[in-house]
Design a protein around this motif. Structure first.
Motif, PDB file in Angstrom:
ATOM      1  N   ALA A 105       0.831  -1.212   0.000  1.00  0.00           N
ATOM      2  CA  ALA A 105       0.000   0.000   0.000  1.00  0.00           C
ATOM      3  C   ALA A 105       0.864   1.260   0.000  1.00  0.00           C
ATOM      4  O   ALA A 105       0.323   2.357  -0.051  1.00  0.00           O
ATOM      5  CB  ALA A 105      -0.936  -0.002   1.202  1.00  0.00           C
TER       6      ALA A 105
ATOM      7  N   ILE B 247       2.738   2.625   2.383  1.00  0.00           N
ATOM      8  CA  ILE B 247       2.568   3.466   3.566  1.00  0.00           C
ATOM      9  C   ILE B 247       3.696   3.135   4.526  1.00  0.00           C
ATOM     10  O   ILE B 247       3.810   1.990   4.984  1.00  0.00           O
ATOM     11  CB  ILE B 247       1.201   3.203   4.251  1.00  0.00           C
ATOM     12  CG1 ILE B 247       0.057   3.589   3.304  1.00  0.00           C
ATOM     13  CG2 ILE B 247       1.106   3.988   5.558  1.00  0.00           C
ATOM     14  CD1 ILE B 247      -1.310   3.176   3.798  1.00  0.00           C
TER      15      ILE B 247
ATOM     16  N   LEU C 113      -0.514  -2.627  15.019  1.00  0.00           N
ATOM     17  CA  LEU C 113      -1.353  -2.662  13.817  1.00  0.00           C
ATOM     18  C   LEU C 113      -1.841  -4.076  13.538  1.00  0.00           C
ATOM     19  O   LEU C 113      -3.007  -4.288  13.177  1.00  0.00           O
ATOM     20  CB  LEU C 113      -0.556  -2.161  12.613  1.00  0.00           C
ATOM     21  CG  LEU C 113      -0.847  -0.721  12.176  1.00  0.00           C
ATOM     22  CD1 LEU C 113       0.154  -0.290  11.113  1.00  0.00           C
ATOM     23  CD2 LEU C 113      -2.274  -0.603  11.639  1.00  0.00           C
TER      24      LEU C 113
ATOM     25  N   LEU D  24      -5.672  -5.088  13.174  1.00  0.00           N
ATOM     26  CA  LEU D  24      -6.197  -5.706  11.954  1.00  0.00           C
ATOM     27  C   LEU D  24      -6.764  -7.089  12.250  1.00  0.00           C
ATOM     28  O   LEU D  24      -7.791  -7.487  11.692  1.00  0.00           O
ATOM     29  CB  LEU D  24      -5.109  -5.795  10.883  1.00  0.00           C
ATOM     30  CG  LEU D  24      -4.594  -4.450  10.370  1.00  0.00           C
ATOM     31  CD1 LEU D  24      -3.559  -4.654   9.264  1.00  0.00           C
ATOM     32  CD2 LEU D  24      -5.733  -3.584   9.847  1.00  0.00           C
TER      33      LEU D  24
ATOM     34  N   LYS E 236      -4.719   8.279  10.224  1.00  0.00           N
ATOM     35  CA  LYS E 236      -4.627   6.925  10.755  1.00  0.00           C
ATOM     36  C   LYS E 236      -5.733   6.003  10.228  1.00  0.00           C
ATOM     37  O   LYS E 236      -5.485   4.851   9.865  1.00  0.00           O
ATOM     38  CB  LYS E 236      -4.717   7.016  12.288  1.00  0.00           C
ATOM     39  CG  LYS E 236      -4.258   5.793  13.009  1.00  0.00           C
ATOM     40  CD  LYS E 236      -4.259   6.064  14.522  1.00  0.00           C
ATOM     41  CE  LYS E 236      -4.356   4.736  15.272  1.00  0.00           C
ATOM     42  NZ  LYS E 236      -4.722   4.910  16.678  1.00  0.00           N
TER      43      LYS E 236
ATOM     44  N   GLN F  59      -5.177   5.151   6.601  1.00  0.00           N
ATOM     45  CA  GLN F  59      -4.077   4.182   6.499  1.00  0.00           C
ATOM     46  C   GLN F  59      -4.551   2.784   6.886  1.00  0.00           C
ATOM     47  O   GLN F  59      -4.207   1.793   6.241  1.00  0.00           O
ATOM     48  CB  GLN F  59      -2.910   4.602   7.397  1.00  0.00           C
ATOM     49  CG  GLN F  59      -2.214   5.865   6.914  1.00  0.00           C
ATOM     50  CD  GLN F  59      -0.961   6.167   7.711  1.00  0.00           C
ATOM     51  OE1 GLN F  59      -0.326   5.254   8.242  1.00  0.00           O
ATOM     52  NE2 GLN F  59      -0.596   7.429   7.798  1.00  0.00           N
ATOM     53  N   ARG F  60      -5.377   2.730   7.930  1.00  0.00           N
ATOM     54  CA  ARG F  60      -5.876   1.430   8.386  1.00  0.00           C
ATOM     55  C   ARG F  60      -6.692   0.767   7.273  1.00  0.00           C
ATOM     56  O   ARG F  60      -6.510  -0.397   6.946  1.00  0.00           O
ATOM     57  CB  ARG F  60      -6.738   1.640   9.638  1.00  0.00           C
ATOM     58  CG  ARG F  60      -7.327   0.348  10.190  1.00  0.00           C
ATOM     59  CD  ARG F  60      -8.281   0.656  11.336  1.00  0.00           C
ATOM     60  NE  ARG F  60      -7.580   1.128  12.512  1.00  0.00           N
ATOM     61  CZ  ARG F  60      -7.948   2.171  13.253  1.00  0.00           C
ATOM     62  NH1 ARG F  60      -9.033   2.859  12.940  1.00  0.00           N
ATOM     63  NH2 ARG F  60      -7.249   2.511  14.310  1.00  0.00           N
TER      64      ARG F  60
ATOM     65  N   LEU G  56      -6.665   1.423   4.016  1.00  0.00           N
ATOM     66  CA  LEU G  56      -5.867   1.101   2.830  1.00  0.00           C
ATOM     67  C   LEU G  56      -5.084  -0.189   3.061  1.00  0.00           C
ATOM     68  O   LEU G  56      -4.886  -0.989   2.140  1.00  0.00           O
ATOM     69  CB  LEU G  56      -4.922   2.245   2.478  1.00  0.00           C
ATOM     70  CG  LEU G  56      -5.590   3.570   2.089  1.00  0.00           C
ATOM     71  CD1 LEU G  56      -4.544   4.585   1.643  1.00  0.00           C
ATOM     72  CD2 LEU G  56      -6.619   3.368   0.981  1.00  0.00           C
TER      73      LEU G  56
END
Lengths: 95, 492, 497
Positions: free
Chosen positions: A15, A17, A27, A31, B358, B361-362, B364
């Motif tokens: 992505a 990022i 993260l 997720l 944020k 970004q999460r 994506l």
């Protein structure tokens, strides 16, 4: 299909990022929470069901092969972070 | 003259046409309101006062000649998702801070062609990803409503929070908004306004910053059902520049109002209940049924069995599409580019890490993950199949009912900061609205009552594809029956 | 079969090469695949770019009908299945020449399915190449690296131009076959008018998938359809000349064999052919983004094509190279070789047919494929730009057929015609090039030469082939205009042969 830090690193890179190393674990946990919730889709019987990509049930309309656009270089470059001599300018690309 | 800014769009249009007041007068009144309120409500990210006054004077000239379009002279607010020629358009993101499109979205072009006046650009969740306006790079929008229980600033919902706050706070006659999972209807419910998402394909997506292409749909947030009907008609058009645009006429939906509900069959889906839903919301739903029954409708219990899977399916489909739609924000041709980068890849990654917030970004990241090799079938394709199941649920009830009545949201507006910790809690806001996006159906939220804290609650009407007429008809009955006249007390 | 000639002999034994090609052919359209910007060559940077091509927020694709039609035409020309329902997908990767961050292509449901192309090998034998699919997709923009030492410049004029990607089965077995296949596809495209085939401008280019395997493995793959019998392939990107295709394959096959013979493993990767160094090298920049995350483009709906439209396109197809080759052989009695040379360009075949009516077709074919072709090539002209009209070649051949001029003189006549001195008949008249058929004049010349060379005349009795020297002398004496047959007859009589 639990996500680990390495997976987060790989996907964040896909992505594009930038994700600091110390953010990978948190993260991943976040997720995983979302994906665990998404897992409930596995309860649905989808045998023989066509994937639904659009709500629109009409033929794709086609346009004629006529030049109607272009010739607007200034517009195209008007928001460029960097441009020169009519080009967009980006860091050196090594192919 | 009484306060022009408290007029409905319909009343203002009538007054303008009758030359009771000028467009310049009402525009100046709104500008004054915005100047006073915006430091607190943060609804506008850009004010286009000079442009507004110029447009207003042009409208006045047309009105003086007895000319003018259906929205002639009406000052509106525009969600910052719609590209406006020569006016900064950011979609609430630092990524697009300073971006000035050299083009106009089809929806806003239609409004200007019909004579509307642009007051400015309205704040929103970044790239429309959010349900509280807290993801905006310009800071959260504040709801004009306050709970009697606390003085805390409340969210107006999202992503069209700026639109909802501006309409509720009399900072415009009405506003454009957009709805991918509930972003028109949820903020409308939170602010005591009417929010209408039409059938997918009614309003062109050309020039609208994309979040999830197969779900995004523009619509109005307004003070009344009639105002929403007027504004929606101007927003909609068949657009050859949008391949998913429907080749249909937008009828005069105000013709659907005042007709009662006689002969209509209204479906009540048993699945539209969640744990912890406030009693007032459940009571309101009951009241809604009673109002419609009283107006001559038949109430029919129905089942939409896949409802509970709509939100998880949405949280695969929308991020997947977004991960691709937002790939264009790479710092190369427009938008934010990082100052320092060691390589091309580093420039991409740093620019996007700096430019996106944020939550974006999460999403994506989730989007890239569910499309990636090995997971595409398990997540993305499965979600598309579930999506069809949800659409089939609706198809199966349309021979039994003409429209469906549900709560708009599980609760009234919450305080800013309340649901930021757990993204899932935030996502649940869209639980009742997201089904209409997945199935492409029209849905409206109508303010119908107050919770125990005195905050507005909404009822949602969902209709068949392209049958906005029935949706407006039912919404009108609810609006009339509820007699919802509460307005936020001015504290800003 | 010519199987053995395709083997490459390594240190440890023979190897076979297996190749599948992806040919990218630019659709000959005026506007781009999904935007109204012009397609063209030579415009200033970013002059042929719409905001759709540049990927601006809120910009949406709308499909060009002409491009769809060209894909269908090409599919029909490749004897392929036309899929009445197809779908556009997004191929996601980041690169500065790709403005939206994805290329709109067709992975899951291409517009054209399986087909087959008959290709002539160098030895005149034919081989079939299976077509797996043809799909429509967008081209990328262009990066310019030599305008600054520290930065790259981006020109999006090419971005969004329509390409047809023609994907072959791994049915190609040698560099020569690969070149012959690309030539054949190029010819078909040009006949169809769907692509101009200009490789110099990059309007036709090929990605070559090369793998090597031990002798016999390919036959196993063919028998089972199981790819595991084949080796790991490397994709050589964007090769844009026949010479480079051949060189790149040779290099790459050798490279892979060396790795395998050293006990190594070939890594599946994308490589670039560097013509200056004569080698392929890994494109690491592309490797990073191998996970393309294809999914159906939600900005577009499925493309549905009416059968009636396909039928209409089919009815309007031109005669294609294979049919033309067969017809030229049948109608004009040409050899396969001549027919193949003539059909290699539509204009050449047309020229031939215009000149051949009522004439000795073989002779016309010779003039067209040799003298005229060479002259046009030397002047960088195409057949439809020939300064010598077909009627003049027809007349030239007629003059030869009717013995007005000899073949030798005909070359001289052709020179004058090429230089614009008029028709062959006018040139013959003006320069007095008519063949001498007056036997008296020839006899006189023969007598004089025999008289002047008694020793040579005597020697002819021993060595009859020495008569050639006398023929040359007579032709010289008559300024080349003597009828060669008459000269021969008279010489033989006078020399007692």
């Amino acid at each position: 299909m639990a996500i680990d830090a390495a997976t987060v690193r790989r996907v964040a890179h896909l992505a594009r990022i930038k994700t600091p190393e110390d953010r990978l674990e948190p993260l991943a946990a976040e997720l995983n929470g979302i994906l665990a919730w998404i897992e409930q889709l596995n309860e649905v019987d989808v045998a023989g069901v066509e994937p639904m990509t659009s709500n629109v049930h009409q033929p794709l309309h086609l346009r004629d092969d006529v030049v109607t656009d272009g010739g607007k270089r200034d517009d195209v470059l008007s928001n460029a972070p960097r441009a020169a001599d009519g080009f967009f300018v980006v860091p050196k690309v090594v192919e | 003259m009484s306060d022009l800014t408290k007029l409905t769009l319909k009343a203002a249009l009538d007054g303008l046409k009758a030359r009771d007041f000028s467009s310049e007068e009402i525009t100046r009144a709104f500008v004054a309101n915005i100047d006073a309120a915006n430091p607190r409500l943060n609804a506008y990210v850009v004010q286009t006062t000079d442009k507004a006054l110029e447009m207003a004077r042009a409208s006045d000239a047309r009105l003086a000649k007895g000319e003018g379009g259906p929205l002639e002279g009406a000052p509106l607010g525009i969600k910052d998702l719609f590209c406006t020629d020569g006016v900064q358009t950011t979609a609430g993101s630092n990524m697009l801070r300073g971006f000035v499109p050299p083009y106009e979205s089809t929806v806003t072009s239609n409004l200007w062609a019909d004579g509307a006046v642009m007051l400015g650009k309205l704040n929103m969740d970044e790239f429309a990803m959010g349900s509280s306006n807290e993801t905006s790079a310009f800071g959260p929008v504040v709801n004009p409503w306050k709970s009697s229980a606390s003085n805390a600033d409340l969210t107006p919902g999202g992503s069209s929070g700026g639109s909802a706050s501006a309409v509720a706070g009399d900072l415009c006659l009405a506003a454009t908004a957009s709805d991918t999972g509930g972003s028109i209807r949820q903020p409308a419910a939170f602010t005591g306004t009417v929010g209408m998402k039409p059938t997918y394909g009614r309003a062109s997506r050309f020039g609208m910053v994309a979040f999830a292409s197969s779900l995004d749909q523009a619509g109005p947030i307004a003070k009344t059902v009639e105002d929403a009907a007027i504004l929606l008609r101007s927003m909609c058009s068949f657009d050859p520049k949008d391949s998913t645009s429907l080749d249909v006429e937008a009828p005069d939906w105000t013709q659907s109002l005042g007709k009662g509900a006689k002969g209509l069959r209204i479906g009540i889906p048993k699945e539209y209940v969640v744990d912890g839903m406030p009693a007032e919301q459940m009571d309101l739903w009951e009241k809604g049924k009673a109002w419609l029954r009283d107006a001559g409708a038949e109430i029919v219990d129905i089942s939409l069995p896949h409802t509970r899977y709509a939100l998880p399916a949405y949280y695969i489909i929308a991020p997947a599409e977004a991960s691709s739609n937002l790939a264009r924000y790479d710092g190369m041709r427009f938008g934010h580019r990082a100052d320092k980068a060691s390589s091309l890849t580093d420039l991409y990654e740093t620019s996007r890490a700096e430019g996106f917030g944020k939550e974006v970004q999460r999403r994506l990241t989730i989007g890239a993950y569910v499309l990636s090799a090995g997971f595409y079938d398990a997540y993305y394709v499965r979600a598309l199949k579930v999506r069809r199941r949800i659409a089939m649920d609706f198809d199966a009830v349309w021979d039994k009912v003409d429209a469906i009545l549900t709560p708009s949201t599980p609760s009234a507006a919450f305080a800013i900061g309340d649901k930021q910790v757990d993204p899932l809690q935030m996502y649940l806001n869209d639980i009742f609205t997201v089904t209409a996006n997945l199935a492409g159906l029209p849905g409206i939220s109508v303010p119908a009552g107050l919770d125990k804290g005195g905050l507005p609650l909404g009822l949602q009407v969902i209709g068949k594809a392209l049958d906005e007429a029935t949706v407006f008809q039912v919404a009108d009955v609810l609006e009339q029956s509820a007699g919802f006249t509460a307005r936020p007390e001015k504290w800003w | 079969m010519t199987e053995n000639t395709k083997l490459i002999h390594g240190r440890t034994g023979p190897w076979e090469i297996v190749m599948g090609l992806e040919i990218h052919a630019q659709v000959a359209s005026k506007a781009k695949l999904f935007s109204g910007a012009a397609v063209g060559f030579g415009a200033g940077p970013n002059e042929q770019v719409s905001l759709v091509d540049a990927g601006f927020p809120g910009m949406l694709p709308v499909l060009n009908k002409f491009c769809v039609e060209q894909a269908v035409r090409t599919g029909l020309g490749l004897n392929a299945q036309i899929n009445r329902r197809s779908q556009f997908d997004r191929k996601n990767y980041f690169y500065p020449d790709l403005p939206t961050g994805y290329q709109i292509s067709q992975l899951y449901h291409p517009i054209v399915g399986e087909g087959v192309v008959e290709v002539e090998a160098e030895d005149g034998a034919f081989f079939n190449v299976g077509i797996e699919r043809l799909h429509l997709e967008q081209d990328a923009g262009k990066l310019i690296h030599d305008l600054s030492p520290t930065e790259s410049y981006v020109d999006l004029n090419r971005a969004g131009t329509a390409l047809m990607e023609i994907v072959s089965r791994p049915d190609i077995r040698s560099p020569e076959e690969a070149v012959a296949y690309v030539k054949k596809i190029r010819t078909i495209l040009i006949y169809l008018g769907t692509c101009d085939g200009d490789m110099e401008k990059g309007n036709l280019r090929a990605d070559v998938n090369v793998s090597v395997c031990r002798e016999g493995q390919y036959a196993k793959y063919k028998a089972t359809g199981d790819f595991s019998h084949l080796g790991t392939r490397c994709e050589i990107k964007n090769v844009n000349s026949f010479r480079f295709i051949s060189q790149a394959i040779n290099y790459e096959a050798r490279r892979q064999i060396e790795i395998l013979e050293d006990g190594g493993k070939v890594i599946q990767e994308t490589r670039l052919y560097d013509p200056t160094a004569g080698e392929t090298r890994s494109m690491r920049s592309k490797e990073e983004a191998m996970d393309y995350r294809y999914f159906p483009d939600p900005d577009l709906l499925p493309l549905e094509i009416e059968q009636a439209w396909i039928d209409e396109i089919k009815a309007n197809l031109p005669e294609l190279p294979d049919a033309k080759r067969r017809r030229l052989m049948a109608d004009y009695g040409l050899s396969q070789y001549d027919a193949v040379v003539l059909i290699s360009e539509q204009a050449k075949a047309d020229y031939f047919e215009a000149a051949a009516k009522g004439r000795d077709a073989k002779l016309v074919a010779n003039w067209v494929t040799n003298e005229l072709s060479a002259r046009l090539a030397a002047n960088d002209l195409d057949f439809d730009q020939s300064p010598v009209p077909a009627a003049h070649v027809a007349q030239l051949v007629e003059l030869i057929e009717t013995n007005v001029i000899s073949s030798k003189i005909a070359k001289e006549v052709f020179d004058h015609v090429w230089n614009g001195e008029g028709s062959p008949a006018e040139v013959v008249e003006k320069h007095g090039l008519k063949q001498v058929t007056d036997t008296g004049a020839i006899e006189k010349a023969v007598d004089e030469i025999i008289a002047a060379n008694p020793d040579k005349a005597a020697a002819v009795a021993e060595k009859p082939q020495a008569i050639g020297w006398f023929v040359g002398q007579v032709m010289k004496a008559t300024g080349g205009k003597a009828n060669p047959a008459a000269v021969n007859d008279i010489l033989k009589a006078k020399l007692g042969l």
